[in-house]
Write an enzyme that holds these catalytic residues in place. Structure first.
Site, mmCIF file in Angstrom:
data_model
loop_
_atom_site.group_PDB
_atom_site.id
_atom_site.type_symbol
_atom_site.label_atom_id
_atom_site.label_comp_id
_atom_site.label_asym_id
_atom_site.label_seq_id
_atom_site.Cartn_x
_atom_site.Cartn_y
_atom_site.Cartn_z
ATOM 1 N N ASP A 1 4.716 25.421 70.375
ATOM 2 C CA ASP A 1 5.657 25.740 69.311
ATOM 3 C C ASP A 1 4.942 25.671 67.966
ATOM 4 O O ASP A 1 4.248 24.701 67.664
ATOM 5 C CB ASP A 1 6.827 24.746 69.340
ATOM 6 C CG ASP A 1 7.944 25.140 68.384
ATOM 7 O OD1 ASP A 1 8.068 26.334 68.064
ATOM 8 O OD2 ASP A 1 8.708 24.236 67.975
ATOM 9 N N HIS B 1 10.035 17.630 66.518
ATOM 10 C CA HIS B 1 10.879 17.662 67.706
ATOM 11 C C HIS B 1 11.493 16.284 67.945
ATOM 12 O O HIS B 1 10.796 15.340 68.313
ATOM 13 C CB HIS B 1 10.071 18.070 68.941
ATOM 14 C CG HIS B 1 9.520 19.464 68.853
ATOM 15 N ND1 HIS B 1 8.425 19.863 69.574
ATOM 16 C CD2 HIS B 1 9.930 20.550 68.148
ATOM 17 C CE1 HIS B 1 8.170 21.142 69.302
ATOM 18 N NE2 HIS B 1 9.064 21.574 68.435
ATOM 19 N N SER C 1 5.154 17.482 66.936
ATOM 20 C CA SER C 1 5.896 17.044 68.117
ATOM 21 C C SER C 1 5.354 15.689 68.558
ATOM 22 O O SER C 1 5.386 14.734 67.782
ATOM 23 C CB SER C 1 5.810 18.093 69.229
ATOM 24 O OG SER C 1 6.616 17.730 70.323
ATOM 25 N N THR C 2 4.803 15.582 69.763
ATOM 26 C CA THR C 2 4.350 14.292 70.303
ATOM 27 C C THR C 2 3.338 13.627 69.362
ATOM 28 O O THR C 2 2.324 14.222 69.012
ATOM 29 C CB THR C 2 3.704 14.486 71.678
ATOM 30 O OG1 THR C 2 4.564 15.270 72.496
ATOM 31 C CG2 THR C 2 3.424 13.158 72.344
ATOM 32 N N MET D 1 2.568 18.409 71.937
ATOM 33 C CA MET D 1 2.282 19.150 73.154
ATOM 34 C C MET D 1 2.982 20.504 73.099
ATOM 35 O O MET D 1 3.966 20.699 72.391
ATOM 36 C CB MET D 1 2.726 18.370 74.399
ATOM 37 C CG MET D 1 4.205 18.206 74.572
ATOM 38 S SD MET D 1 4.571 17.326 76.123
ATOM 39 C CE MET D 1 6.358 17.242 76.028
#
Length: 362
Positions: free
Chosen positions: A297, A201, A175-176, A294
C-alpha cells in the site's frame, strides 16, 4: 523450518481458534499455549518460539508488564492481541513503544466468526513479525482465501489538470512498525512545519488515542483528522481508522477530506488513496514519505506523486521494522531518496526550505 508460535491468552477459546488458524499455514506451527505470563515464561524457555502472540489483559500479570520484562531480558517478536476499546488502545500503543512488532484485534462478541474473518490479517502479521528487522522480508504463500485487492480508482480518479499553489504539504504513509516511526518523525518537526497528513494502518478505536499521545509529545499539534478542516502549518492530521483520508482544496487552501469507500490494497484508510489525492491537488508542492510496513500500500500512489512533481522519501531497510512498503515503492520507481528514519525530519525541513533531492540510495 516453520515459524514457531507460542500463544499467550487467558481465554481457552481464543487459544484454540488461533492454534487452528496458525497450524493451517504451511510455514507456521503452534509449539504451545499459555493461559498467563507465568506459564508463558516457562514455555518460552522450554519451547524457544520464534513469535509470541500476547493478550493485553490477563490474570496474575498483565500483558504490558510481561512484555516490558520480556524485552529487557529476552527480546523477541511479539504480536499483541487487543480488544477494540479505549483502554486497550492506550495499552497497545504503549506495547508498541516497548517493542511489540504489531497487534491484532480481538472481537468482544461473536468471537469465532470475528477471528475467522480476520484470519488473513492475523497470519500475515505473525509472518511479518517473524522476519521483523531482518535484511529481507520473505513472502510465503497463505492458505487463506485472499480478497480482491482494489486500487485507489475506487475512491477517486487520477487527474492531470492540477491547481497551482506554493504552499507545501507533507504526506506520510506507514503500517507495521509505523506508530513508533511516525512518533520519531513528528517529535523532531519544528513548530512551523508545513501541514502533515498521515495514514497509518490501524482500527478506529486506536487512532484517536494515537493522535492524543503524539500531541502530548510534539511541538506541532497532532489530531485525528475531521472532514473538511483546513490544513494548517504546525499541525499533523491522522487518518481515522476505517475511513480514507484525502488531501483536497477549498479555493487556495488545502483541506482534509474523509471518504467511506471500499478498502484499497485491502486497507481503509489506505496510503495509496492519500498519496493519489496529494498528487492530484498538491503536485510539486507535496513531500511524500513512506515508512515501515508490510505489503505494498502506497507504492503506486508514491509513483503518482513523483510523476506529479513531488519529492518522495522512503525509510531505509536497516531502520524499518518491516521493509515491505518502502521496498515496493522503490521497486516501482516512485522514490527519489532512501533515508534512515532518524534523518527523515531533517530531509523534510531541507526540502521545504528549497534544497534539492540527493541521489537515491537503494
Amino acid at each position: 523450518m516453520p515459524c514457531k508460535v507460542l500463544i499467550i491468552d487467558d481465554s481457552a477459546l481464543i487459544r484454540n481458534l488461533l492454534s487452528t488458524l496458525i497450524d493451517a499455514q504451511p510455514d507456521m506451527t503452534v509449539v504451545g499455549t499459555a493461559a498467563d505470563p507465568y506459564i508463558a515464561r516457562e514455555r518460552i524457555k522450554a519451547l524457544n518460539p520464534d513469535v509470541l502472540t500476547l493478550d493485553v489483559e490477563m490474570p496474575r500479570m498483565d500483558g504490558l508488564s510481561f512484555l516490558e520484562k520480556l524485552m529487557r531480558l529476552r527480546p523477541m517478536p511479539v504480536v499483541m492481541v487487543s480488544s477494540l476499546t479505549e483502554r486497550s488502545s492506550e495499552t497497545t500503543l504503549r506495547a508498541l513503544e516497548l517493542g511489540a512488532v504489531d497487534y491484532v484485534s480481538k472481537p468482544k462478541i461473536d468471537i469465532i466468526n470475528g477471528i475467522n474473518e480476520s484470519g488473513q490479517e492475523i497470519v500475515e502479521k505473525i509472518r511479518a513479525a517473524s522476519g521483523a528487522r531482518l535484511k529481507s522480508l520473505v513472502r510465503k504463500p497463505v492458505l487463506l482465501q485472499v480478497e480482491k485487492k482494489l486500487t485507489a480508482d475506487v475512491v477517486l480518479p487520477s487527474i492531470s489538470n492540477r491547481l497551482q499553489s506554493t504552499e507545501k504539504v507533507v504526506i506520510v504513509g506507514a503500517s507495521t512498525g509505523g506508530t513508533e516511526a511516525i512518533r520519531e518523525v513528528l517529535v523532531s518537526m519544528p513548530a512551523d512545519a508545513p501541514g502533515i497528513l498521515i495514514t497509518q494502518h490501524m482500527p478506529a478505536a486506536f487512532t484517536s488515542a494515537f493522535a492524543r499521545r503524539l500531541d502530548g509529545l510534539c511541538r506541532i499539534a497532532v489530531k485525528e483528522a475531521q472532514d473538511g478542516e483546513r490544513v494548517l502549518p504546525g499541525h499533523a492530521y491522522i487518518a481515522p481508522g476505517d475511513r480514507h483520508l484525502l488531501l483536497d482544496r477549498s479555493g487556495a487552501n488545502y483541506i482534509t477530506k474523509l471518504a467511506d469507500g471500499p478498502p484499497v490494497c485491502r486497507h481503509r484508510p489506505s496510503v495509496d488513496v492519500l498519496f493519489r489525492s496529494a498528487a492530484n491537488c498538491a503536485g510539486k508542492n507535496a513531500i511524500g514519505v513512506i515508512l515501515t510496513g508490510m505489503g505494498d500500500d502506497g507504492a503506486t500512489g508514491m509513483l503518482e506523486m513523483k510523476q506529479a512533481g513531488a519529492c518522495t522519501l522512503a525509510q531505509d531497510e536497516e531502520s524499518c521494522v518491516v521493509f515491505g512498503m518502502p521496498k515496493e515503492a522503490i521497486i516501482r520507481g516512485g522514490v527519489d531518496e532512501v533515508v534512515t528514519l532518524s534523518a527523515i525530519p531533517e530531509r523534510i525541513v531541507a526540502l521545504v526550505s528549497g534544497q534539492g533531492m540527493r541521489a537515491i540510495r537503494v
